[in-house]
Design a protein around this motif. Structure first.
Motif, PDB file in Angstrom:
ATOM      1  N   LYS A   2      34.995  39.596 -31.956  1.00 56.06           N
ATOM      2  CA  LYS A   2      36.193  40.347 -32.286  1.00 56.06           C
ATOM      3  C   LYS A   2      37.395  39.761 -31.546  1.00 56.06           C
ATOM      4  O   LYS A   2      37.293  39.359 -30.394  1.00 56.06           O
ATOM      5  CB  LYS A   2      36.029  41.819 -31.877  1.00 56.06           C
ATOM      6  CG  LYS A   2      34.972  42.575 -32.658  1.00 56.06           C
ATOM      7  CD  LYS A   2      34.868  44.000 -32.158  1.00 56.06           C
ATOM      8  CE  LYS A   2      33.754  44.755 -32.877  1.00 56.06           C
ATOM      9  NZ  LYS A   2      33.600  46.126 -32.384  1.00 56.06           N
ATOM     10  N   PHE A  35      31.051  58.396 -39.209  1.00 58.11           N
ATOM     11  CA  PHE A  35      30.932  57.646 -37.959  1.00 58.11           C
ATOM     12  C   PHE A  35      29.668  58.078 -37.247  1.00 58.11           C
ATOM     13  O   PHE A  35      29.431  59.269 -37.032  1.00 58.11           O
ATOM     14  CB  PHE A  35      32.144  57.912 -37.046  1.00 58.11           C
ATOM     15  CG  PHE A  35      32.017  57.254 -35.694  1.00 58.11           C
ATOM     16  CD1 PHE A  35      32.105  55.880 -35.570  1.00 58.11           C
ATOM     17  CD2 PHE A  35      31.798  58.015 -34.555  1.00 58.11           C
ATOM     18  CE1 PHE A  35      31.980  55.266 -34.338  1.00 58.11           C
ATOM     19  CE2 PHE A  35      31.680  57.409 -33.314  1.00 58.11           C
ATOM     20  CZ  PHE A  35      31.768  56.035 -33.201  1.00 58.11           C
ATOM     21  N   ASP A  38      28.349  53.972 -33.128  1.00 61.24           N
ATOM     22  CA  ASP A  38      29.265  52.843 -32.990  1.00 61.24           C
ATOM     23  C   ASP A  38      29.555  52.150 -34.315  1.00 61.24           C
ATOM     24  O   ASP A  38      30.032  51.015 -34.349  1.00 61.24           O
ATOM     25  CB  ASP A  38      28.715  51.823 -31.997  1.00 61.24           C
ATOM     26  CG  ASP A  38      27.362  51.260 -32.434  1.00 61.24           C
ATOM     27  OD1 ASP A  38      26.852  51.714 -33.469  1.00 61.24           O
ATOM     28  OD2 ASP A  38      26.845  50.376 -31.734  1.00 61.24           O
ATOM     29  N   SER A  39      29.293  52.826 -35.431  1.00 61.35           N
ATOM     30  CA  SER A  39      29.525  52.196 -36.733  1.00 61.35           C
ATOM     31  C   SER A  39      30.160  53.178 -37.700  1.00 61.35           C
ATOM     32  O   SER A  39      29.981  54.396 -37.592  1.00 61.35           O
ATOM     33  CB  SER A  39      28.209  51.673 -37.314  1.00 61.35           C
ATOM     34  OG  SER A  39      27.326  52.732 -37.599  1.00 61.35           O
ATOM     35  N   PHE A  40      30.916  52.625 -38.645  1.00 57.45           N
ATOM     36  CA  PHE A  40      31.591  53.399 -39.674  1.00 57.45           C
ATOM     37  C   PHE A  40      30.991  53.068 -41.035  1.00 57.45           C
ATOM     38  O   PHE A  40      30.789  51.896 -41.367  1.00 57.45           O
ATOM     39  CB  PHE A  40      33.083  53.078 -39.702  1.00 57.45           C
ATOM     40  CG  PHE A  40      33.821  53.442 -38.443  1.00 57.45           C
ATOM     41  CD1 PHE A  40      34.324  54.711 -38.265  1.00 57.45           C
ATOM     42  CD2 PHE A  40      34.015  52.496 -37.442  1.00 57.45           C
ATOM     43  CE1 PHE A  40      35.005  55.050 -37.111  1.00 57.45           C
ATOM     44  CE2 PHE A  40      34.694  52.814 -36.283  1.00 57.45           C
ATOM     45  CZ  PHE A  40      35.189  54.100 -36.108  1.00 57.45           C
ATOM     46  N   SER A  41      30.717  54.100 -41.828  1.00 59.49           N
ATOM     47  CA  SER A  41      30.224  53.914 -43.190  1.00 59.49           C
ATOM     48  C   SER A  41      31.178  54.619 -44.149  1.00 59.49           C
ATOM     49  O   SER A  41      31.428  55.819 -44.005  1.00 59.49           O
ATOM     50  CB  SER A  41      28.814  54.497 -43.353  1.00 59.49           C
ATOM     51  OG  SER A  41      27.909  53.886 -42.457  1.00 59.49           O
ATOM     52  N   THR A 124      37.442  46.936 -35.150  1.00 63.25           N
ATOM     53  CA  THR A 124      36.301  47.001 -36.072  1.00 63.25           C
ATOM     54  C   THR A 124      36.079  45.672 -36.800  1.00 63.25           C
ATOM     55  O   THR A 124      35.202  45.588 -37.656  1.00 63.25           O
ATOM     56  CB  THR A 124      36.515  48.110 -37.135  1.00 63.25           C
ATOM     57  OG1 THR A 124      37.546  47.710 -38.049  1.00 63.25           O
ATOM     58  CG2 THR A 124      36.926  49.424 -36.486  1.00 63.25           C
ATOM     59  N   LYS A 126      35.143  41.992 -38.222  1.00 62.28           N
ATOM     60  CA  LYS A 126      34.023  41.059 -38.262  1.00 62.28           C
ATOM     61  C   LYS A 126      34.602  39.653 -38.473  1.00 62.28           C
ATOM     62  O   LYS A 126      35.739  39.521 -38.932  1.00 62.28           O
ATOM     63  CB  LYS A 126      33.061  41.436 -39.391  1.00 62.28           C
ATOM     64  CG  LYS A 126      32.464  42.830 -39.229  1.00 62.28           C
ATOM     65  CD  LYS A 126      31.599  43.186 -40.428  1.00 62.28           C
ATOM     66  CE  LYS A 126      31.020  44.602 -40.279  1.00 62.28           C
ATOM     67  NZ  LYS A 126      30.219  44.993 -41.471  1.00 62.28           N
ATOM     68  N   TYR A 332      38.965  54.917 -36.346  1.00 59.55           N
ATOM     69  CA  TYR A 332      38.733  54.541 -34.950  1.00 59.55           C
ATOM     70  C   TYR A 332      39.558  55.431 -34.027  1.00 59.55           C
ATOM     71  O   TYR A 332      39.080  55.910 -32.998  1.00 59.55           O
ATOM     72  CB  TYR A 332      39.101  53.072 -34.747  1.00 59.55           C
ATOM     73  CG  TYR A 332      38.639  52.503 -33.428  1.00 59.55           C
ATOM     74  CD1 TYR A 332      37.540  51.651 -33.368  1.00 59.55           C
ATOM     75  CD2 TYR A 332      39.300  52.787 -32.237  1.00 59.55           C
ATOM     76  CE1 TYR A 332      37.109  51.116 -32.161  1.00 59.55           C
ATOM     77  CE2 TYR A 332      38.886  52.258 -31.031  1.00 59.55           C
ATOM     78  CZ  TYR A 332      37.784  51.428 -30.996  1.00 59.55           C
ATOM     79  OH  TYR A 332      37.355  50.919 -29.803  1.00 59.55           O
TER      80      TYR A 332
END
Length: 349
Positions: A2, A35, A38-41, A124, A126, A332
């Motif tokens: 990141k 959430f 530690d991840s967002f969908s 966030t 990638k 976030y």
């Protein structure tokens, strides 16, 4: 890796469903996001024409029909947020977080500037979300800046405290446009007769692309093909000009000036914020037209600021390819900055 890590200054939620929004003057994107640790969908996402609705409440209702009810609403908005209220800069909407919360059965509502939300979204990223124009010094640290030309020109900064970055909003897009060349002075005079005050947003935006085109056509007598004139009457002019930049001389020249001005203003914010950590260029205009950027020319224009050439030459420059970045940034913010207080409600730092 990141490009920025924003510290979790409070322990984030473990599991929460939230409604995130990227509210623009022309287009709005809404998403229901889950959430988990530690991840967002993204569960559901939909785009809207902002001016089709009388208020944000009406739009949120249209989006939420038949979907899970959110536990939090977090909106990145195109305008200066003050005291949890905002009047959108280029559309006549007023949003009051407390009033909107009441309309949603006291669901917590958070407002932040849309480019500030994009800055939070950097946490966030990638590797595939970034296209690099210039790498700069490897491992360089420091403040960062985000610029996003769309309907307007949004700008935000990220303050580096030696360990972590902290996003903050600016309204730098409304600062005065500074012409450099004789042609720029002519263009400035052309715009000043129309608008009196000429900001960078008048030049680096969708409307700015068309303004450059009109100046070249009307004042510099560049040829406008008949087929192009017809397309400009029925389609978004900025999109048409970008689409035909490789096939039409006036469109190509327009985009060359647009990217030159963007490079100049990117250097301006880099100097003002001492953004040694990098410049990030976002928004749909950049995503749609990134193939038109001559990286060497852009970097040369970016560095052409007199005695600070060497300083600017070390700064990385990236294009952000993720079209959900502002939505993820709003999410976030809600999950890492807005936190439960002892009463179980949500509070902000």
């Amino acid at each position: 890796m990141k490009p920025v890590f924003i510290s979790k200054t409070r322990k984030p939620f473990v599991n929460i469903t939230l409604l995130a929004g990227d509210i623009g003057a022309i287009k709005t994107n809404l998403a229901l996001i889950r959430f988990n640790r530690d991840s967002f969908s993204v569960l559901n996402q939909q785009g809207f024409h902002t001016k089709d609705f009388a208020s944000i409440h009406e739009m949120l209702q249209a989006f939420s029909q038949g979907t899970e009810r959110p536990e939090v609403i977090s909106l990145g908005v195109a305008g200066p947020v003050q005291n949890d209220k905002v009047v959108l800069t280029n559309v006549h909407w007023e949003i009051d977080a407390a009033h909107l919360s009441q309309l949603w059965d006291n669901t917590p509502v958070f407002l932040l500037n849309d480019i500030e939300a994009m800055a939070f979204g950097l946490g966030t990223l990638k590797p595939e979300d970034i296209h690099t124009i210039y790498m700069g010094n490897e491992g360089g640290q420091g403040n960062m800046a985000v610029l996003s030309p769309e309907a307007g020109l949004g700008e935000a900064g990220l303050f580096w405290d030696g360990e972590s970055h902290y996003p903050f909003a600016t309204e730098g897009g409304h600062c005065d446009f500074a012409p450099r060349t004789p042609l720029d002075v002519e263009f400035y005079t052309y715009l000043q007769k129309k608008f009196s005050h000429v900001s960078w947003e008048r030049v680096i935006s969708e409307a700015g692309i068309y303004a450059i085109f009109q100046f070249l056509r009307d004042k510099k007598e560049r040829e406008e093909p008949a087929w192009l004139a017809e397309k400009l009457l029925v389609h978004n002019p900025a999109e048409v000009i970008g689409e035909y930049a490789t096939a039409c001389s006036i469109c190509n020249e327009t985009m060359e000036h647009f990217f030159r001005y963007l490079a100049y203003e990117s250097a301006n914010i880099a100097l003002k914020l001492k953004a040694t950590g990098g410049i990030f260029l976002g928004g749909s205009l950049l995503r749609q037209n990134s193939h038109l950027v001559d990286k060497h020319v852009f970097h040369r224009n970016f560095c052409s600021s007199g005695r600070l050439h060497a300083f600017l030459e070390a700064i990385p420059i990236h294009v952000l390819a993720n079209d959900k970045l502002a939505l993820l940034g709003a999410a976030y913010y809600a999950t890492h900055v807005a936190v439960p207080d002892p009463t179980g409600h949500l509070a902000t730092l």
